[in-house]
Scaffold this active site. Sequence first.
Site, PDB file in Angstrom:
ATOM      1  N   ASP A   1       0.967  -1.057  -0.247  1.00  0.00           N
ATOM      2  CA  ASP A   1       0.067   0.137   0.038  1.00  0.00           C
ATOM      3  C   ASP A   1       0.816   1.258   0.029  1.00  0.00           C
ATOM      4  O   ASP A   1       2.132   1.310   0.601  1.00  0.00           O
ATOM      5  CB  ASP A   1      -0.982   0.190   1.165  1.00  0.00           C
ATOM      6  CG  ASP A   1      -0.145  -0.251   2.585  1.00  0.00           C
ATOM      7  OD1 ASP A   1       0.796  -0.972   2.454  1.00  0.00           O
ATOM      8  OD2 ASP A   1      -0.872   0.301   3.564  1.00  0.00           O
TER       9      ASP A   1
ATOM     10  N   GLU B   1      -0.855  -2.219   4.980  1.00  0.00           N
ATOM     11  CA  GLU B   1       0.028  -2.246   6.068  1.00  0.00           C
ATOM     12  C   GLU B   1      -0.236  -1.177   6.893  1.00  0.00           C
ATOM     13  O   GLU B   1      -0.291  -1.148   8.257  1.00  0.00           O
ATOM     14  CB  GLU B   1       1.582  -2.153   5.613  1.00  0.00           C
ATOM     15  CG  GLU B   1       2.564  -2.613   6.971  1.00  0.00           C
ATOM     16  CD  GLU B   1       2.503  -1.315   7.686  1.00  0.00           C
ATOM     17  OE1 GLU B   1       2.685  -1.585   8.950  1.00  0.00           O
ATOM     18  OE2 GLU B   1       2.865  -0.378   7.265  1.00  0.00           O
ATOM     19  N   GLU B   2      -0.422   0.164   6.304  1.00  0.00           N
ATOM     20  CA  GLU B   2      -0.324   1.398   7.060  1.00  0.00           C
ATOM     21  C   GLU B   2      -1.733   1.729   7.705  1.00  0.00           C
ATOM     22  O   GLU B   2      -2.060   2.440   8.468  1.00  0.00           O
ATOM     23  CB  GLU B   2      -0.359   2.572   6.169  1.00  0.00           C
ATOM     24  CG  GLU B   2       0.839   2.617   5.359  1.00  0.00           C
ATOM     25  CD  GLU B   2       1.932   3.211   6.039  1.00  0.00           C
ATOM     26  OE1 GLU B   2       1.898   3.663   7.101  1.00  0.00           O
ATOM     27  OE2 GLU B   2       3.258   3.150   5.667  1.00  0.00           O
TER      28      GLU B   2
ATOM     29  N   ARG C   1      17.452  -6.322  15.686  1.00  0.00           N
ATOM     30  CA  ARG C   1      17.770  -6.784  17.177  1.00  0.00           C
ATOM     31  C   ARG C   1      16.779  -7.916  17.704  1.00  0.00           C
ATOM     32  O   ARG C   1      15.559  -8.121  16.896  1.00  0.00           O
ATOM     33  CB  ARG C   1      17.501  -5.574  18.157  1.00  0.00           C
ATOM     34  CG  ARG C   1      15.935  -5.485  18.676  1.00  0.00           C
ATOM     35  CD  ARG C   1      16.054  -4.001  18.898  1.00  0.00           C
ATOM     36  NE  ARG C   1      16.598  -3.817  20.397  1.00  0.00           N
ATOM     37  CZ  ARG C   1      16.530  -4.165  21.606  1.00  0.00           C
ATOM     38  NH1 ARG C   1      15.282  -4.676  21.929  1.00  0.00           N
ATOM     39  NH2 ARG C   1      17.101  -3.811  22.566  1.00  0.00           N
TER      40      ARG C   1
ATOM     41  N   HIS D   1       7.408   8.663   4.742  1.00  0.00           N
ATOM     42  CA  HIS D   1       6.047   9.255   5.060  1.00  0.00           C
ATOM     43  C   HIS D   1       6.202  10.650   4.748  1.00  0.00           C
ATOM     44  O   HIS D   1       5.472  11.633   4.836  1.00  0.00           O
ATOM     45  CB  HIS D   1       5.617   9.267   6.559  1.00  0.00           C
ATOM     46  CG  HIS D   1       4.887   7.909   7.015  1.00  0.00           C
ATOM     47  ND1 HIS D   1       3.919   7.831   7.707  1.00  0.00           N
ATOM     48  CD2 HIS D   1       5.385   6.566   6.083  1.00  0.00           C
ATOM     49  CE1 HIS D   1       3.681   6.390   7.806  1.00  0.00           C
ATOM     50  NE2 HIS D   1       4.614   5.748   6.954  1.00  0.00           N
TER      51      HIS D   1
HETATM   52 ZN   LIG Z   1       4.610   3.711   6.737  1.00  0.00          ZN
HETATM   53 ZN   LIG Z   2       5.851   1.063   5.793  1.00  0.00          ZN
END
Ligand SMILES: [Zn+2]
Ligand SMILES: [Zn+2]
Length: 440
Positions: free
Chosen positions: A111, A177-178, A222, A411
């Site tokens: 996305d 995903e966002e 990590r 972003h």
């Molecule tokens: Zn993002």
């Molecule tokens: Zn992302």
Amino acid sequence: MASTRTVATTVLLVLSLASGGGAQAPSTLDALHARLDKAADSVLPRVVTWRRDLHARPELGNQEVRTSAFLAEQLRSLGYEVRTGVAKTGIVAILKGGKPGPVVALRADMDALPVTEETGLPFASKEHGQYNGREVGLMHACGHDFHMSMLLGAAEVLAGMKADLPGTVKLVFQPAEEGVPGEPGGAEVMVEEGALENPKVDAIFGLHVGITPLEAGSITFRPKGLMAAGDTFRIVVKGRQTHGAMPWAGIDPIVVASQIVLGLQTVVSRQIDLTTAPAVVTVGTIEGGSRHNIVPDQVRMSGTIRTFDAEMRKDILARVRRTAEHIASAAGATAELTLDDGYPVTWNDPALTERMTPSLKRVAAGTFSPNAQPTTTSEDFSFYGQKVPALYFFLGVAPKGADPATWAANHSPRFSPDEAALITGVRALASLAVDFLAGK
Ligand SMILES: [Zn+2]
Ligand SMILES: [Zn+2]
């Protein structure tokens, strides 16, 4: 061509000898790696083309129709068994290796964001769409165009090694995903719709470009918590509308909302023991009013809460609610707080992380850190990690010499990841799959 075939035959022979004996001998892996790296180099020009094409035509979460159709077509042509329409526009693609073995999954998100691009790149997006009822520019401002093209590159590399793979590769291309306001979607729905089943996935790997301002090709991660849990809150402050010249005749929700914004800043700074784990409370939107001389009826706000610890998360959510409600009630207003189900902590399985560290070290260019700091961004890759052992890592995409203080991060409308990182991403994804299947 001929030399590739010779290497392939050798690898096949050594793999046959080694099968049943547990982990592959180093020489076998060296040969596999050499072949993988060569294939990655040869797919790279196509990865760059795919990335630019995808970048020029971004689509918002749950609307990745053209993107998904393009990916499905490519995967079919590479010989993958392709299942489409998972979680709306998602894809699960399967490549069965020539030998029995475990199942490894690699994931990319598809996305884009409601951001109007300002990179000035020749392939910059000119697309527009509707978001929250508003006309917005669309842009791959989080780098998911990188994720898709690198995974497609890895898909081609792995398809070329199909006969010699001891196990199954599953590719997961997921939408949203966002997050999409008011709609389910993304990894959580992919899991619900069986992305990790049939065949059952033994381990899953994913990556994100950027996040940290490290130079292109750097790899950092990590064990345990890598990225924060992210919870979204919405607050509606209700007062009573009146003339702006006579505020005493009503209840001013703008002033109350302002006090709530400031009050919420004391939850983390004054009420939480920050020596145990970091936390963030941010108010990201505030909307209310229609005219300079009207006290409105209500103000709407929304924000995000980031935590790395389940108990602290519960505590902060309760404090945010209490702060908003009581500040409102002090003014005779009300504050209604709604919490959206957020993303859990992105958890790197410690054993898997340790096991795969050499694979990532081998392909990293620039900085390599297997003990990086956690980040307060969050990721719905965490939903896969709740079901199966998972490892997520960051791939640096800052141009060499970029100033970390001013580099436009994810972003930003000026986010412009360096394509020099693409080769590292392809090699990393393909290597994780091959090394995991080879029992390394
Ligand atoms: Zn993002
Ligand atoms: Zn992302």
